[in-house]
Each structure stands twice: as structure tokens, then as C-alpha cells.
Design an enzyme around this catalytic site. Structure first.
Site, PDB file in Angstrom:
ATOM      1  N   LYS A 174      16.090 -40.461   4.503  1.00  0.00           N
ATOM      2  CA  LYS A 174      16.995 -39.563   3.801  1.00  0.00           C
ATOM      3  C   LYS A 174      18.446 -39.949   4.039  1.00  0.00           C
ATOM      4  O   LYS A 174      18.820 -40.346   5.155  1.00  0.00           O
ATOM      5  CB  LYS A 174      16.762 -38.132   4.279  1.00  0.00           C
ATOM      6  CG  LYS A 174      15.423 -37.581   3.855  1.00  0.00           C
ATOM      7  CD  LYS A 174      15.402 -37.278   2.374  1.00  0.00           C
ATOM      8  CE  LYS A 174      13.983 -37.036   1.891  1.00  0.00           C
ATOM      9  NZ  LYS A 174      13.930 -36.542   0.515  1.00  0.00           N
ATOM     10  N   ASP A 203      16.651 -42.090  -0.029  1.00  0.00           N
ATOM     11  CA  ASP A 203      16.584 -40.960  -0.952  1.00  0.00           C
ATOM     12  C   ASP A 203      17.763 -40.033  -0.680  1.00  0.00           C
ATOM     13  O   ASP A 203      17.870 -39.450   0.395  1.00  0.00           O
ATOM     14  CB  ASP A 203      15.258 -40.216  -0.727  1.00  0.00           C
ATOM     15  CG  ASP A 203      15.064 -39.063  -1.681  1.00  0.00           C
ATOM     16  OD1 ASP A 203      15.931 -38.852  -2.559  1.00  0.00           O
ATOM     17  OD2 ASP A 203      14.037 -38.371  -1.559  1.00  0.00           O
ATOM     18  N   GLU A 229      16.835 -43.683  -4.340  1.00  0.00           N
ATOM     19  CA  GLU A 229      16.220 -42.568  -5.073  1.00  0.00           C
ATOM     20  C   GLU A 229      17.199 -41.425  -5.294  1.00  0.00           C
ATOM     21  O   GLU A 229      17.920 -41.039  -4.377  1.00  0.00           O
ATOM     22  CB  GLU A 229      15.000 -42.090  -4.278  1.00  0.00           C
ATOM     23  CG  GLU A 229      14.309 -40.857  -4.833  1.00  0.00           C
ATOM     24  CD  GLU A 229      12.990 -40.583  -4.120  1.00  0.00           C
ATOM     25  OE1 GLU A 229      12.320 -41.555  -3.716  1.00  0.00           O
ATOM     26  OE2 GLU A 229      12.631 -39.407  -3.949  1.00  0.00           O
ATOM     27  N   GLU A 255      11.559 -36.920  -9.908  1.00  0.00           N
ATOM     28  CA  GLU A 255      10.744 -35.852  -9.314  1.00  0.00           C
ATOM     29  C   GLU A 255      11.139 -34.480  -9.843  1.00  0.00           C
ATOM     30  O   GLU A 255      10.352 -33.538  -9.763  1.00  0.00           O
ATOM     31  CB  GLU A 255      10.855 -35.876  -7.780  1.00  0.00           C
ATOM     32  CG  GLU A 255      12.213 -35.457  -7.262  1.00  0.00           C
ATOM     33  CD  GLU A 255      12.270 -35.452  -5.740  1.00  0.00           C
ATOM     34  OE1 GLU A 255      12.437 -36.527  -5.165  1.00  0.00           O
ATOM     35  OE2 GLU A 255      12.161 -34.374  -5.140  1.00  0.00           O
ATOM     36  N   ASP A 278       6.293 -36.286 -10.400  1.00  0.00           N
ATOM     37  CA  ASP A 278       5.441 -35.581  -9.447  1.00  0.00           C
ATOM     38  C   ASP A 278       4.322 -34.953 -10.270  1.00  0.00           C
ATOM     39  O   ASP A 278       4.591 -34.143 -11.171  1.00  0.00           O
ATOM     40  CB  ASP A 278       6.248 -34.520  -8.686  1.00  0.00           C
ATOM     41  CG  ASP A 278       5.442 -33.904  -7.555  1.00  0.00           C
ATOM     42  OD1 ASP A 278       4.289 -33.478  -7.800  1.00  0.00           O
ATOM     43  OD2 ASP A 278       5.948 -33.866  -6.415  1.00  0.00           O
ATOM     44  N   HIS A 305       5.946 -39.265  -7.223  1.00  0.00           N
ATOM     45  CA  HIS A 305       6.505 -38.487  -6.124  1.00  0.00           C
ATOM     46  C   HIS A 305       5.402 -37.576  -5.580  1.00  0.00           C
ATOM     47  O   HIS A 305       4.667 -36.966  -6.346  1.00  0.00           O
ATOM     48  CB  HIS A 305       7.683 -37.650  -6.634  1.00  0.00           C
ATOM     49  CG  HIS A 305       8.249 -36.729  -5.613  1.00  0.00           C
ATOM     50  ND1 HIS A 305       7.865 -35.404  -5.518  1.00  0.00           N
ATOM     51  CD2 HIS A 305       9.173 -36.923  -4.643  1.00  0.00           C
ATOM     52  CE1 HIS A 305       8.540 -34.832  -4.523  1.00  0.00           C
ATOM     53  NE2 HIS A 305       9.335 -35.729  -3.983  1.00  0.00           N
ATOM     54  N   GLU A 342       3.502 -42.347  -1.984  1.00  0.00           N
ATOM     55  CA  GLU A 342       4.383 -41.676  -1.023  1.00  0.00           C
ATOM     56  C   GLU A 342       3.528 -40.881  -0.036  1.00  0.00           C
ATOM     57  O   GLU A 342       2.644 -40.118  -0.428  1.00  0.00           O
ATOM     58  CB  GLU A 342       5.339 -40.732  -1.760  1.00  0.00           C
ATOM     59  CG  GLU A 342       6.223 -39.944  -0.813  1.00  0.00           C
ATOM     60  CD  GLU A 342       7.394 -39.261  -1.494  1.00  0.00           C
ATOM     61  OE1 GLU A 342       7.387 -39.120  -2.731  1.00  0.00           O
ATOM     62  OE2 GLU A 342       8.332 -38.875  -0.766  1.00  0.00           O
TER      63      GLU A 342
HETATM   64 CA    CA Z   1      12.995 -37.382  -3.275  1.00  0.00          CA
END
Ligand code: CA
Length: 389
Positions: A174, A203, A229, A255, A278, A305, A342
Site C-alpha cells: 500500500k 496500490d 494500482e 475494483e 472484482d 480484484h 490476489e
Molecule cells: Ca486496491
């Protein structure tokens, strides 16, 4: 095939001291909205709707609107149901909880169809291109809002070393909560700890405007990250295009996008190199199939996702088993043209404990269940334990 019963389950589990932060939110709990449908033949199927938003609006969309319509359809095959239900909500619900509710029902209907025919969902989609899928870990979140270089870089190093010890060779960390200079230190720490051969992604959870995203993207490029991302908010399609134009690193997103119509616009806007629908958000397995058709038409990769319960992981594994190479090569390379899955590594009992048989990493890969439908069983004791009455 007729649906006789639709049941919804709101699952919640507090994280206590293991709460964490992305650039957008604190995560004090994990939650999931599950649906179980039962046909007149007594076959049951499971689905999940939404990723981390509140489960209650999705439950209401199912209980109050979509389930009564589904019960009235004679042929509850997923392809028949999707268009019927979407026609009823498109004027007022083409994004958000309604589509997440449709996603849950669609996944459950595919599970039922597979169990009725004795075939896995990947088989029904067209075939199992692969029996195992290379996994990338998602982790490296923030455990505090107050960044202390000495303390937090050491903590980050410990966490990502543990992922490597699990056998993962790919990790998504992240970024976006801190000033770029501080996140640059975190990025370099992860690269230094895991070494040059480890495949890394980042991300931002849409933390930046376009110019900040380009600056951060250059940091990621220097550290040899392979995709970036959600650099900018999903509504900022021009920002996405500007970021993608200025950077060499692959741009990923989607996502927070819904249905083939949303992805059509994301593709037409030259926003992304990698589509990340997703399955529990974008309209289920039926709609992911349509999105992948758009992706392959434009020579774009799809990496779903996944951030939900074991049902979400199971659905994504079936889709990843089926996904085509983009483009085709005789020797597929994970990420480069072969789909990966993922595999969130933050604490989530709804992912790790809910199924009778949990997913196991073997040499960085996860096996795709071969049984009918999703190929998994829900442990009802675990479900009851986390179910909000
Ligand atoms: Ca994400």
C-alpha cells in the site's frame, strides 16, 4: 431450474489490535455479505456481494428487490437471470449496491448450475486453462497514522519478510497515506528487504491527483515495480490517461468499476493496462466474462480484484482458471500475459476459516478447486459464529 429460497448473511469480524489503514480508511473489522440460494431440486449455491463497504445495503437490495424477482423466474440460469434483473434496475442502480447484490446472486447461480451439471464454474465458462494460479500477496498496509521512519520501516520489513517466508514471490504493498517522500522510503525498504527478483506492485487506493501520481510512479519505476494500482480516483478518467501516458509502469484499476459499461468507458478512455474487476462487485461471473471479452479485444490483461471471504477467493480462482492469456504465447509468463490471483494477507477469518477446506499456498501457487460449481463448502458453524443476527 427454479430458485425456491434466497437467504442473506451479514458476516462481521472485529480485527482488534490488528486493525490497519489504507490511504482511504481505517479497517477495524472485516465484513462480507453472503447469499445462499436453494433450488426446487434442493441444490444450494453460495455467492458474495461487495468488497469492504457496508454489507447491509447489499442485503436490502437482495431481500427487498432482487430475490422476489428471482423467485418468479422459471429458468434461473445465470445468463437468463442477469439480463432480466439488470433491466429492472438499470434506470436507478447501474453502479453500487444493486450491482453488488446482482454479483452475489450471479455467483450463487453459477455455483448451483455447476453442482447441477457436475462441472466446475471454470469448465462451464469454457474450460480450465490452468489447474493452479500464481498468487500475489496483498499486504504492507499502514498500522498507524503517525509515521516514524525508524519504527515503521523496521515493522514493514518484518511483515514483508514473513510473506516471503510463506512462499510468495509477488507482493502488492500500500502507498498513498503519507507524503510521497515517506512512501518512497517504504517502497525502497520493501525492495531492499525482498531483493531484486521479487515481483512488486503498489496500490494507492486512488490517493493522488495526476501530477502527484506521476511523481509517485517515477519512484515505483526506479524500484522496478510492475504495476501501479488506482493512482487517481475512479471518476478521474482524464487523470488516469495522463498518468498512463507519462509513465512506463503498467497502470491498473477497476475494483470500483461496475459492469461491462463501466469497463467499456475505462478502456475507451485509455485509462489502464490491467483491468481489475472484482467479481463480487462488478456483476458476478456472467459480467466478468463480458468484461474479459472487452479486455482481450483491446489486448489488455485482466487480474481480478479479490478482497472478500473464502467465497470471493473461490469465485476468483474459477475465473482465473478460465482466463485466456493476453496475448497468447507458447510459454506463459505470470503477470506479463498469464493471470495471477490476489491473495490478501491481512487477517480475515472470513477468508481463512469460512470454508471447510481453506486455500493453501504451494510454491506461490493456489490450486483451483476441481469440484462442481465453486468447488468449496461453507462451514456453517464458522458462518454462524460471524453472522450478525
Ligand atoms: Ca486496491
Amino acid at each position: 431450474m427454479r430458485v425456491e429460497r434466497v437467504e442473506t448473511f451479514v458476516l462481521k469480524t472485529p480485527l482488534g489490535a490488528e486493525r490497519f489503514y489504507s490511504s482511504q480508511a481505517e479497517f477495524p473489522e472485516r465484513n462480507s455479505l453472503l447469499v445462499r440460494i436453494t433450488t426446487s431440486d434442493g441444490v444450494t449455491g453460495w455467492g458474495e456481494g461487495g468488497q469492504y463497504g457496508p454489507a447491509e445495503p447489499v442485503k436490502t437490495c437482495i431481500d427487498e428487490v432482487l430475490a422476489p424477482q428471482l423467485l418468479a423466474i422459471d429458468d434461473a440460469s445465470p445468463g437468463v437471470v442477469w439480463e432480466r434483473l439488470y433491466a429492472g434496475i438499470r434506470d436507478f442502480g447501474s453502479k453500487g449496491p444493486y450491482i453488488e447484490a446482482m454479483s452475489a446472486l450471479d455467483i450463487a447461480l453459477w455455483d448451483v448450475l455447476g453442482k447441477s451439471l457436475g462441472a466446475s464454474i471454470a469448465t462451464l465458462m469454457g474450460g480450465r486453462s490452468r489447474e493452479r494460479v500464481k498468487a500475489y500477496g496483498t499486504g504492507g498496509y499502514y498500522d498507524t497514522l503517525d509515521f516514524d521512519r525508524h519504527r515503521d520501516l523496521a515493522r514493514l520489513a518484518t511483515v514483508v519478510e514473513r510473506y516471503a517466508d510463506e512462499g510468495l514471490g509477488m507482493l502488492k504493498m500500500k502507498i498513498g497515506l503519507l507524503p510521497i517522500a515517506d512512501d518512497a522510503l517504504r517502497v525502497q525498504t520493501v525492495r531492499d528487504v525482498l531483493g531484486d527478483d521479487f515481483v512488486l506492485f503498489a496500490d494507492a487506493n486512488h490517493a493522488y491527483n495526476a501530477s502527484s501520481a506521476i511523481a509517485m510512479g517515477r519512484v515505483l519505476e526506479r524500484a522496478d515495480f510492475q504495476f501501479f494500482e488506482e493512482p487517481v480516483p475512479p471518476e478521474d478518467r482524464r487523470g488516469y490517461a495522463r498518468v498512463r501516458e507519462h509513465l512506463d509502469i503498467a497502470i491498473a484499476g477497476g475494483e470500483a468499476e461496475y459492469t461491462r459499461y463501466g469497463f467499456r468507458d475505462l478502456i475507451a478512455g485509455d485509462c489502464v493496462d490491467i483491468l481489475q474487476p472484482d467479481i463480487c462487485v462488478t456483476g458476478g461471473i456472467s459480467e466478468v466474462r463480458n468484461i474479459v471479452a472487452l479486455a482481450t479485444t483491446n489486448n489488455l490483461r485482466t487480474i481480478p480484484h479479490v478482497w472478500g471471504s473464502g467465497i470471493a477467493v473461490a469465485a476468483a480462482l474459477q475465473v482465473c482458471s478460465w482466463l485466456p492469456l493476453v496475448p497468447y504465447t507458447h510459454r506463459p509468463v505470470p503477470v506479463q500475459n498469464e493471470p495471477i490471483i490476489e491473495f490478501d494477507r491481512t487477517r480475515n477469518p472470513l477468508r481463512d476459516d469460512l470454508l471447510s477446506q481453506s486455500f493453501v499456498l504451494q510454491n506461490g501457487y493456489i490450486e483451483v478447486p476441481a469440484g462442481p460449481g465453486l468447488g468449496v463448502e461453507v462451514d456453517m458453524d464458522v458462518l454462524e459464529r460471524h453472522c450478525v443476527k
